[in-house]
Motif scaffolding. Structure first.
Motif, PDB file in Angstrom:
ATOM      1  N   PHE A  35      49.983  75.870  68.727  1.00  0.00           N
ATOM      2  CA  PHE A  35      49.004  75.736  69.811  1.00  0.00           C
ATOM      3  C   PHE A  35      48.064  74.554  69.589  1.00  0.00           C
ATOM      4  N   SER A  36      47.608  74.380  68.369  1.00  0.00           N
ATOM      5  CA  SER A  36      46.597  73.357  68.081  1.00  0.00           C
ATOM      6  C   SER A  36      47.152  71.939  68.181  1.00  0.00           C
ATOM      7  N   ASN A  37      48.443  71.800  68.340  1.00  0.00           N
ATOM      8  CA  ASN A  37      49.044  70.468  68.477  1.00  0.00           C
ATOM      9  C   ASN A  37      49.087  69.971  69.919  1.00  0.00           C
ATOM     10  N   PHE A  38      48.774  70.852  70.868  1.00  0.00           N
ATOM     11  CA  PHE A  38      49.006  70.525  72.271  1.00  0.00           C
ATOM     12  C   PHE A  38      47.732  70.519  73.108  1.00  0.00           C
ATOM     13  N   PHE A  39      47.658  69.524  74.014  1.00  0.00           N
ATOM     14  CA  PHE A  39      46.726  69.636  75.120  1.00  0.00           C
ATOM     15  C   PHE A  39      47.148  70.862  75.936  1.00  0.00           C
ATOM     16  N   MET A  40      46.176  71.516  76.556  1.00  0.00           N
ATOM     17  CA  MET A  40      46.467  72.669  77.406  1.00  0.00           C
ATOM     18  C   MET A  40      45.796  72.490  78.758  1.00  0.00           C
ATOM     19  N   THR A  41      46.472  72.981  79.762  1.00  0.00           N
ATOM     20  CA  THR A  41      46.078  72.742  81.155  1.00  0.00           C
ATOM     21  C   THR A  41      46.073  74.034  81.958  1.00  0.00           C
ATOM     22  N   TRP A  42      45.165  74.117  82.904  1.00  0.00           N
ATOM     23  CA  TRP A  42      45.222  75.148  83.934  1.00  0.00           C
ATOM     24  C   TRP A  42      45.662  74.481  85.239  1.00  0.00           C
ATOM     25  N   VAL A  43      46.618  75.101  85.881  1.00  0.00           N
ATOM     26  CA  VAL A  43      47.031  74.687  87.224  1.00  0.00           C
ATOM     27  C   VAL A  43      46.969  75.918  88.112  1.00  0.00           C
ATOM     28  N   ARG A  44      46.943  75.704  89.418  1.00  0.00           N
ATOM     29  CA  ARG A  44      46.906  76.834  90.345  1.00  0.00           C
ATOM     30  C   ARG A  44      47.801  76.584  91.544  1.00  0.00           C
ATOM     31  N   ARG A  45      48.273  77.676  92.109  1.00  0.00           N
ATOM     32  CA  ARG A  45      49.108  77.619  93.302  1.00  0.00           C
ATOM     33  C   ARG A  45      48.546  78.558  94.346  1.00  0.00           C
ATOM     34  N   ALA A  46      48.160  78.002  95.470  1.00  0.00           N
ATOM     35  CA  ALA A  46      47.674  78.808  96.585  1.00  0.00           C
ATOM     36  C   ALA A  46      48.812  79.039  97.562  1.00  0.00           C
ATOM     37  N   PRO A  47      48.782  80.117  98.310  1.00  0.00           N
ATOM     38  CA  PRO A  47      49.855  80.399  99.264  1.00  0.00           C
ATOM     39  C   PRO A  47      50.043  79.252 100.244  1.00  0.00           C
ATOM     40  N   GLY A  48      51.282  78.818 100.391  1.00  0.00           N
ATOM     41  CA  GLY A  48      51.594  77.770 101.345  1.00  0.00           C
ATOM     42  C   GLY A  48      51.195  76.379 100.923  1.00  0.00           C
ATOM     43  N   LYS A  49      50.731  76.241  99.678  1.00  0.00           N
ATOM     44  CA  LYS A  49      50.298  74.926  99.199  1.00  0.00           C
ATOM     45  C   LYS A  49      51.038  74.548  97.932  1.00  0.00           C
TER      46      LYS A  49
ATOM     47  N   ASN B  82      43.751  68.770  72.363  1.00  0.00           N
ATOM     48  CA  ASN B  82      44.284  69.771  71.443  1.00  0.00           C
ATOM     49  C   ASN B  82      43.248  70.386  70.525  1.00  0.00           C
ATOM     50  N   ARG B  83      42.222  69.624  70.136  1.00  0.00           N
ATOM     51  CA  ARG B  83      41.159  70.213  69.310  1.00  0.00           C
ATOM     52  C   ARG B  83      39.892  70.482  70.117  1.00  0.00           C
ATOM     53  N   GLY B  84      40.005  70.360  71.412  1.00  0.00           N
ATOM     54  CA  GLY B  84      38.876  70.655  72.293  1.00  0.00           C
ATOM     55  C   GLY B  84      37.873  69.541  72.416  1.00  0.00           C
ATOM     56  N   GLN B  85      38.174  68.365  71.928  1.00  0.00           N
ATOM     57  CA  GLN B  85      37.186  67.305  71.866  1.00  0.00           C
ATOM     58  C   GLN B  85      36.951  66.627  73.211  1.00  0.00           C
ATOM     59  N   THR B  86      37.901  66.728  74.108  1.00  0.00           N
ATOM     60  CA  THR B  86      37.752  66.113  75.428  1.00  0.00           C
ATOM     61  C   THR B  86      38.306  67.059  76.480  1.00  0.00           C
TER      62      THR B  86
ATOM     63  N   ARG C 148      38.944  76.488  74.429  1.00  0.00           N
ATOM     64  CA  ARG C 148      40.068  77.012  73.654  1.00  0.00           C
ATOM     65  C   ARG C 148      39.596  77.506  72.305  1.00  0.00           C
ATOM     66  N   ASP C 149      40.369  78.417  71.736  1.00  0.00           N
ATOM     67  CA  ASP C 149      40.139  78.930  70.380  1.00  0.00           C
ATOM     68  C   ASP C 149      41.458  78.761  69.633  1.00  0.00           C
ATOM     69  N   ASN C 150      41.560  77.715  68.863  1.00  0.00           N
ATOM     70  CA  ASN C 150      42.831  77.439  68.189  1.00  0.00           C
ATOM     71  C   ASN C 150      43.152  78.466  67.118  1.00  0.00           C
TER      72      ASN C 150
ATOM     73  N   ARG D 282      51.228  73.778  78.787  1.00  0.00           N
ATOM     74  CA  ARG D 282      51.042  72.670  77.870  1.00  0.00           C
ATOM     75  C   ARG D 282      50.989  71.358  78.645  1.00  0.00           C
ATOM     76  N   SER D 283      50.419  70.361  78.024  1.00  0.00           N
ATOM     77  CA  SER D 283      50.292  69.081  78.703  1.00  0.00           C
ATOM     78  C   SER D 283      50.420  67.951  77.699  1.00  0.00           C
ATOM     79  N   ILE D 284      50.809  66.774  78.207  1.00  0.00           N
ATOM     80  CA  ILE D 284      50.916  65.602  77.341  1.00  0.00           C
ATOM     81  C   ILE D 284      49.718  64.683  77.497  1.00  0.00           C
TER      82      ILE D 284
END
Length: 121
Positions: free
Chosen positions: A29-43, A53-57, A72-74, A98-100
């Motif tokens: 987990f601590s090696n990766f950027f992490m992302t939230w995405v969302r999907r709304a109905p019909g969109k 990855n370490r929460g710095q940005t 995040r809590d690594n 996950r994100s790059i």
């Protein structure tokens, strides 16, 4: 294998708050950027926020900036999204991925089941 389990969604009135959680397993987990995405109905899916990855940005979509906070809590392999001043347009299924990088469209890999957020009076 990679598993992402989102939780914390629900029904909330406009102006309310929710805290989403994502439990990650099957990768470092601590090696990766992490992302939230969302999907709304019909969109199409919408990028919400990413944390380095370490929460710095962190980075946020303009639509949630100032209202949402990613963290995040690594040590616990946990990702969070604190959502405040929720609006009906925030109604969607929220997924962690996950994100790059810190920009929209850079998420990849497995999908969890998501957690439904409904903002309605």
């Amino acid at each position: 294998q990679v598993q992402l389990v989102e939780s914390g969604g629900g029904l909330v009135q406009p102006g309310g708050s929710l805290r989403l959680s994502c439990k990650a397993s099957g990768f470092t987990f601590s090696n990766f950027f992490m992302t939230w995405v969302r999907r709304a109905p019909g969109k199409e899916g919408e990028w919400v926020s990413t944390i380095q990855n370490r929460g710095q940005t962190t980075a946020y979509a303009d639509s949630v900036k100032g209202r949402f906070t990613i963290a995040r809590d690594n040590a616990e392999n946990m990702l969070y999204l604190q959502m405040s001043n929720l609006k009906p347009e925030d109604t969607a299924v929220y997924f962690c991925r996950r994100s790059i990088g810190l920009e929209a469209g850079q998420d990849f890999g497995s999908w969890g089941q998501g957690t439904q957020v409904t903002v309605s009076s």
